[in-house]
Design an enzyme around this catalytic site. Sequence first.
Site, short mmCIF file in Angstrom:
data_model
loop_
_atom_site.label_atom_id
_atom_site.label_comp_id
_atom_site.label_asym_id
_atom_site.label_seq_id
_atom_site.Cartn_x
_atom_site.Cartn_y
_atom_site.Cartn_z
N ASP A 200 10.67 13.92 -1.80
CA ASP A 200 11.84 14.12 -0.93
C ASP A 200 11.35 14.27 0.50
O ASP A 200 10.17 14.57 0.74
CB ASP A 200 12.64 15.37 -1.35
CG ASP A 200 13.89 15.57 -0.49
OD1 ASP A 200 14.66 14.60 -0.34
OD2 ASP A 200 14.10 16.67 0.05
N GLY B 117 17.50 11.60 7.61
CA GLY B 117 18.85 11.07 7.61
C GLY B 117 19.30 10.35 8.88
O GLY B 117 20.20 9.53 8.83
N CYS C 205 15.70 11.94 -3.34
CA CYS C 205 16.22 11.91 -1.98
C CYS C 205 17.16 10.72 -1.90
O CYS C 205 16.74 9.57 -2.15
CB CYS C 205 15.05 11.75 -1.01
SG CYS C 205 15.53 11.55 0.71
N ASN C 206 18.41 10.97 -1.58
CA ASN C 206 19.38 9.87 -1.49
C ASN C 206 19.06 8.94 -0.32
O ASN C 206 19.26 7.74 -0.40
CB ASN C 206 20.79 10.44 -1.31
CG ASN C 206 21.24 11.19 -2.53
OD1 ASN C 206 21.79 10.61 -3.45
ND2 ASN C 206 20.99 12.49 -2.57
N CYS D 159 23.34 14.30 -1.07
CA CYS D 159 22.11 14.58 -0.35
C CYS D 159 21.53 15.77 -1.08
O CYS D 159 22.22 16.79 -1.25
CB CYS D 159 22.39 14.95 1.11
SG CYS D 159 20.95 15.62 1.96
N1 DGL Z 1 17.40 15.30 0.84
C1 DGL Z 1 17.61 14.01 1.34
C2 DGL Z 1 18.76 13.28 0.71
O1 DGL Z 1 19.03 13.45 -0.40
C3 DGL Z 1 17.36 13.70 2.76
C4 DGL Z 1 17.78 14.60 3.81
C5 DGL Z 1 17.19 14.17 5.15
O2 DGL Z 1 15.96 14.15 5.24
O3 DGL Z 1 17.95 13.88 6.07
O4 DGL Z 1 19.41 12.48 1.31
#
Ligand code: DGL
Length: 269
Positions: free
Chosen positions: A6, A39, A69-70, A188
């Site tokens: 992530d 993001g 991590c999405n 997220c």
């Molecule tokens: N935790 C991540 C997600 O699921 C990313 C968050 C990020 O780094 O902006 O999207």
Amino acid sequence: MLGFFDSGLGGLTVLKEAVKLLPQYSYLYLGDNARAPYGDLDQETIYDYTVEGASELFRRGSQLVVLACNTSSSAALRRIQQEFLPEKFPEKHILGIIVPTAEEIGSFTESREVGILGTQATVNSLAYTKEIAKAFPEIKTYEAACPMLVPLIEEGNGDSLEITDLIQIYLNELLVQSFEIDTVILGCTHFALIEDQIKRQLPYGVRAISQGPIIAEKLKDYLSRHPGLENDLEKNSKRVFLSTDDSPRVESLSSLFYGSPVKIELVKL
Ligand code: DGL
């Protein structure tokens, strides 16, 4: 070993559920906390960072990496599967978390209208809308980006008034798009860390879905369908935590979100 990646802390909420369901395996977690959040980065940079993180996990012995991590899943997974992996690590496997979530969402919504909260990059990619349309063509989707939440969560300000106000603003942006939305995907993994605050602010009858339990079940299912891979996995219940930032802040927040003490090993990507 099972590798989890992530941009920072969010993937720990997915790892925690996987460990709960499948405790026998050894796990290697990598959070790129020094470069989080991802993001607001452009797709090419997210791809490069994700490749670096996944490669490190493969080099350290992971046979399968889950992009927990999405943002990475939406910007990098397909290209890694189609181009990078066959050339650099042809024996290895990589999975994202958007498709498995989309495949399960039909069992949560009755109104067949689903909202998605995600990072700017995830929302811009429309990955959820596309994947849900493939799995359930009748479901309508609505998305809202929440660009300011992840930096505050990474700083450890998950309980602040500022977060409460932001959640209200982002939920309004989402729910005003349709009054029929009955299910909101926390798209997220960082948002699982403020799940209770989000749930408190949802109108009656609207449920929030965190990905951890869904991904853990899907992982179990994937391993049962890939016995060769499953057989090769180390089953010593080892847990190793790598981060590009080993400050006391990251270590204590990681312990808090993982639910037991975490000792961070510094890694350079
Ligand atoms: N935790 C991540 C997600 O699921 C990313 C968050 C990020 O780094 O902006 O999207």
